[in-house]
Design a protein around this motif. Sequence first.
Motif, PDB file in Angstrom:
ATOM      1  N   THR A  24       0.864  -1.177   0.000  1.00 58.23           N
ATOM      2  CA  THR A  24       0.000   0.000   0.000  1.00 58.23           C
ATOM      3  C   THR A  24       0.900   1.227   0.000  1.00 58.23           C
ATOM      4  OG1 THR A  24      -1.671  -1.178   1.277  1.00 58.23           O
ATOM      5  CG2 THR A  24      -1.827   1.232   1.220  1.00 58.23           C
ATOM      6  N   ASN A  27      -1.731   5.890  -1.646  1.00 59.76           N
ATOM      7  CA  ASN A  27      -3.172   5.648  -1.612  1.00 59.76           C
ATOM      8  C   ASN A  27      -3.628   4.632  -2.651  1.00 59.76           C
ATOM      9  OD1 ASN A  27      -3.643   7.467   0.529  1.00 59.76           O
ATOM     10  ND2 ASN A  27      -3.567   9.180  -0.933  1.00 59.76           N
ATOM     11  N   LYS A  28      -2.739   3.712  -3.024  1.00 58.58           N
ATOM     12  CA  LYS A  28      -3.064   2.659  -3.982  1.00 58.58           C
ATOM     13  C   LYS A  28      -2.547   1.330  -3.451  1.00 58.58           C
ATOM     14  CE  LYS A  28      -2.622   5.813  -7.903  1.00 58.58           C
ATOM     15  NZ  LYS A  28      -1.861   6.118  -9.109  1.00 58.58           N
TER      16      LYS A  28
END
Length: 180
Positions: A24, A27-28
């Motif tokens: 992670t 934010n992906k």
Amino acid sequence: MASNDKPETCSGCNEPISSGRIVTALNKKWHPEHFVCNTCRRPIDGAKFHQHDGGVHCVGCFAEHHSPRCHGCGDPITERVIQALGVSWHANHFVCGGCKKELGGGGFMEQAGRPYCSACYADKFAARCSGCAQPITDKAIIALDGKWHRDCFKCNKCRNPVTDSTFQVQDNKPLCGKCA
């Protein structure tokens, strides 16, 4: 993941991440092998990476390709950067051209593109007093083809400082109005 949740999608390959580790970042979600450095294309292992121009870079590639270079040694600067004389320096390479003492973020004087501490600058480049031959770092009296410290411009007879705007000269030395 709950039975009705759909699997995360990898931002690198757009395929589902159905099992195993998930990275992670930004934010992906990513498969570990798809979160790669934009320069060397190797997976970024660990939590440290840099963002630059919209991409991610491993620590080594960022230092080699995007960090400022030290004017003193030419190597990338990955920690504290000193910006002086229009270039970047490692803190321990921004040193006085005379005594080699680190100048840090403090004041310095420049001569021919090199930094100097105030003491070395005065010793090497300041005008010398015609009375005591020491550097003049403050206001000077200009008289008798030389520069003088205020306290060194003394009457040749009584040895008191000459403070009047007019004085006499004897043997190329000043005389105060009282002794003239």
